[in-house]
Scaffold this motif. Structure first.
Motif, PDB file in Angstrom:
ATOM      1  N   PHE A   1       0.841  -1.205   0.000  1.00 37.19           N
ATOM      2  CA  PHE A   1       0.000   0.000   0.000  1.00 37.19           C
ATOM      3  C   PHE A   1       0.873   1.252   0.000  1.00 37.19           C
ATOM      4  CE2 PHE A   1      -2.301   3.433   2.041  1.00 37.19           C
ATOM      5  CZ  PHE A   1      -3.564   3.370   1.471  1.00 37.19           C
ATOM      6  N   TYR A   2       1.822   1.272   0.913  1.00 36.18           N
ATOM      7  CA  TYR A   2       2.683   2.446   1.078  1.00 36.18           C
ATOM      8  C   TYR A   2       3.484   2.735  -0.193  1.00 36.18           C
ATOM      9  CZ  TYR A   2       6.458   5.283   3.149  1.00 36.18           C
ATOM     10  OH  TYR A   2       7.374   6.263   3.432  1.00 36.18           O
ATOM     11  N   SER A   3       4.066   1.700  -0.784  1.00 37.58           N
ATOM     12  CA  SER A   3       4.905   1.889  -1.976  1.00 37.58           C
ATOM     13  C   SER A   3       4.102   2.426  -3.150  1.00 37.58           C
ATOM     14  CB  SER A   3       5.572   0.566  -2.368  1.00 37.58           C
ATOM     15  OG  SER A   3       6.457   0.135  -1.364  1.00 37.58           O
ATOM     16  N   GLU A   4       2.897   1.890  -3.343  1.00 38.59           N
ATOM     17  CA  GLU A   4       2.099   2.349  -4.485  1.00 38.59           C
ATOM     18  C   GLU A   4       1.537   3.743  -4.235  1.00 38.59           C
ATOM     19  OE1 GLU A   4      -0.697   0.529  -7.970  1.00 38.59           O
ATOM     20  OE2 GLU A   4      -0.484  -0.595  -6.096  1.00 38.59           O
ATOM     21  N   LEU A   5       1.234   4.052  -2.984  1.00 44.93           N
ATOM     22  CA  LEU A   5       0.792   5.412  -2.666  1.00 44.93           C
ATOM     23  C   LEU A   5       1.902   6.411  -2.983  1.00 44.93           C
ATOM     24  CD1 LEU A   5      -1.347   7.314  -1.452  1.00 44.93           C
ATOM     25  CD2 LEU A   5      -0.327   6.886   0.793  1.00 44.93           C
ATOM     26  N   HIS A   7       4.196   6.003  -5.181  1.00 42.17           N
ATOM     27  CA  HIS A   7       4.294   6.037  -6.644  1.00 42.17           C
ATOM     28  C   HIS A   7       3.291   7.025  -7.238  1.00 42.17           C
ATOM     29  CE1 HIS A   7       4.620   4.649 -10.802  1.00 42.17           C
ATOM     30  NE2 HIS A   7       3.306   4.462 -10.811  1.00 42.17           N
ATOM     31  N   ILE A   8       2.071   7.007  -6.733  1.00 41.80           N
ATOM     32  CA  ILE A   8       1.033   7.909  -7.240  1.00 41.80           C
ATOM     33  C   ILE A   8       1.376   9.358  -6.912  1.00 41.80           C
ATOM     34  CG2 ILE A   8      -1.406   8.554  -7.028  1.00 41.80           C
ATOM     35  CD1 ILE A   8      -1.972   5.558  -6.451  1.00 41.80           C
ATOM     36  N   THR A  34       2.154  12.654 -11.931  1.00 44.68           N
ATOM     37  CA  THR A  34       2.077  12.387 -10.497  1.00 44.68           C
ATOM     38  C   THR A  34       1.694  13.669  -9.766  1.00 44.68           C
ATOM     39  OG1 THR A  34       4.430  12.848 -10.171  1.00 44.68           O
ATOM     40  CG2 THR A  34       3.805  10.547 -10.583  1.00 44.68           C
ATOM     41  N   ILE A  35       1.121  13.502  -8.601  1.00 41.26           N
ATOM     42  CA  ILE A  35       0.628  14.661  -7.848  1.00 41.26           C
ATOM     43  C   ILE A  35       1.764  15.627  -7.537  1.00 41.26           C
ATOM     44  CG2 ILE A  35      -0.545  15.374  -5.724  1.00 41.26           C
ATOM     45  CD1 ILE A  35      -1.905  12.611  -5.718  1.00 41.26           C
ATOM     46  N   LEU A  36       2.916  15.095  -7.149  1.00 40.36           N
ATOM     47  CA  LEU A  36       4.049  15.951  -6.797  1.00 40.36           C
ATOM     48  C   LEU A  36       4.571  16.727  -7.999  1.00 40.36           C
ATOM     49  CD1 LEU A  36       6.167  16.749  -4.577  1.00 40.36           C
ATOM     50  CD2 LEU A  36       7.613  14.951  -5.548  1.00 40.36           C
ATOM     51  N   GLU A  37       4.814  16.033  -9.109  1.00 38.35           N
ATOM     52  CA  GLU A  37       5.398  16.697 -10.277  1.00 38.35           C
ATOM     53  C   GLU A  37       4.448  17.741 -10.857  1.00 38.35           C
ATOM     54  OE1 GLU A  37       8.489  16.479 -11.111  1.00 38.35           O
ATOM     55  OE2 GLU A  37       8.851  14.923  -9.609  1.00 38.35           O
ATOM     56  N   ALA A 172       0.926   2.541 -14.414  1.00 36.92           N
ATOM     57  CA  ALA A 172       0.692   1.696 -13.246  1.00 36.92           C
ATOM     58  C   ALA A 172       2.022   1.161 -12.729  1.00 36.92           C
ATOM     59  CB  ALA A 172      -0.236   0.545 -13.612  1.00 36.92           C
ATOM     60  N   LEU A 173       2.134   1.042 -11.433  1.00 42.65           N
ATOM     61  CA  LEU A 173       3.329   0.476 -10.815  1.00 42.65           C
ATOM     62  C   LEU A 173       3.506  -0.964 -11.293  1.00 42.65           C
ATOM     63  CD1 LEU A 173       5.488   1.226  -8.607  1.00 42.65           C
ATOM     64  CD2 LEU A 173       3.991   0.072  -6.965  1.00 42.65           C
TER      65      LEU A 173
END
Length: 360
Positions: A1-5, A7-8, A34-37, A172-173
């Motif tokens: 869960f943490y890793s894919e979150l 990634h998003i 991605t939300i950050l970029e 997708a991851l």
């Protein structure tokens, strides 16, 4: 869960000097969707950093400031969304699986503007004074009197989530939890908002404390797991550590039961040594409740609030063990037992059946 979150969002976890930190993806691994970029692109193109009154607190260089401001915004937005996913799951559970209480999906939230309206025009506003355009769409979403759904100062100065581009996509991851129609791992790209909602829906946020078999065999994400995720992300700067549930449970049980014994001894002039001795000495249940309620607990290093929740659970279990647990009207809850197991509060009736909430 943490890793894919991550990634998003557009982040990756790294290990530096024995500490695990989260960082921006390296240049060759970044995706503008991605939300950050996307946040960084908007902050930079709108020249938001130079307009901050104290930009220096976000880093020495322009790049550092862009990243830290963007990450701060992203943490706020993700915290809200994860909290709302828990809320949505509980609403559905409380209403016997009624899916009409679901609201974190593309049927109701098609774009970031809708998500922004949910934050500030729905959750932060009482039903009777909500705008007509959101009343029907989110009619079953409750009002939450919480600062979490008030615009932050950094949002006022820079961006709201509604500034993000709806049409952007991310791949997708490689080990994504998402499945295609054939039950195989999803491949290719999808819109960021769709990815986020599908990702969250792939997990079960509602089965906490339930022995029911999950029909879709989803991995359970409960409040304790989210507490870990909140603190891992929020503690990115200094590598803050999340205190595991078993430790907070043990610490709360040991300290609070000793504190309760001391409190009764001080106020009643007793000389009890063990917690179990209190049960036979208590005569006035109302007074006993007031004594337990007078205990004040402060967590000066509060993160997600996990430690305080563990403490609250233990206080309720203490009242149950002393047979003084009452409802808001002072009625004794003598047909229920409360205990804390694996840092979760378990409520059972006199026949040993798990308590089930039945909304009126």
């Amino acid at each position: 869960f943490y890793s894919e979150l991550l990634h998003i969002i557009g982040l990756v976890e790294t290990k530096v000097g024995g500490k695990r930190l989260i960082e921006r993806n390296s240049e060759g691994q970044r995706h503008s969707g991605t939300i950050l970029e996307d946040t960084i692109i908007h902050l930079d193109s709108l020249d938001k950093i130079s307009r901050l009154s104290k930009a220096f607190i976000y880093g020495e260089t322009h790049e550092e400031r862009l990243f830290n401001v963007a990450l701060g915004l992203n943490i706020t937005w993700i915290n809200r969304i994860l909290f709302l996913k828990l809320l949505e799951a509980q609403l559905i559970t409380y209403h016997k699986g009624d899916k009409s209480y679901a609201f974190l999906n593309l049927n109701r939230i098609r774009e970031y503007d809708d998500l922004n309206r949910l934050f500030f025009q729905v959750l932060a506003v009482k039903h009777e004074i909500r705008n007509d355009d959101v009343k029907k769409l989110f009619e079953k979403v409750p009002y939450l009197n919480s600062s979490l759904f008030e615009p932050t100062e950094i949002e006022h100065q820079t961006l709201f989530i509604s500034n993000l581009k709806d049409e952007k996509t991310i791949p997708a991851l490689s080990n994504t939890v998402l499945k295609d129609e054939q039950g195989k791992k999803r491949t290719g790209s999808l819109s960021t908002l769709a990815y986020l909602f599908e990702f969250l829906n792939a997990y079960d946020f509602s089965s906490e404390g339930s022995e029911a078999i999950q029909e879709e065999n989803k991995t359970l994400i409960n409040a304790s797991v989210l507490g870990l995720i909140f603190e891992k992300i929020n503690g990115y700067k200094d590598g803050s550590f999340f205190t595991p549930g078993m430790i907070t449970m043990y610490m709360c049980r040991e300290t609070l039961r000793k504190t309760v014994v001391q409190k009764f001894n001080d106020l009643k002039g007793w000389s009890c040594v063990e917690f179990d001795e209190l049960y036979n000495k208590i005569e006035d249940k109302k007074e006993a409740n007031e004594i337990v309620n007078s205990i004040k607990i402060c967590d000066p290093a509060v993160g997600s609030g996990h430690f305080l929740v563990s403490a609250l659970n233990e206080l309720i279990a203490i009242k149950s063990d002393l047979k003084i647990l009452q409802d808001k009207d002072g009625k004794l809850l003598k047909f229920y037992d409360v205990e804390v197991e694996n840092d979760e509060m378990i409520v059972t009736d006199e026949e040993g059946h798990l308590f089930e909430y039945n909304p009126k």
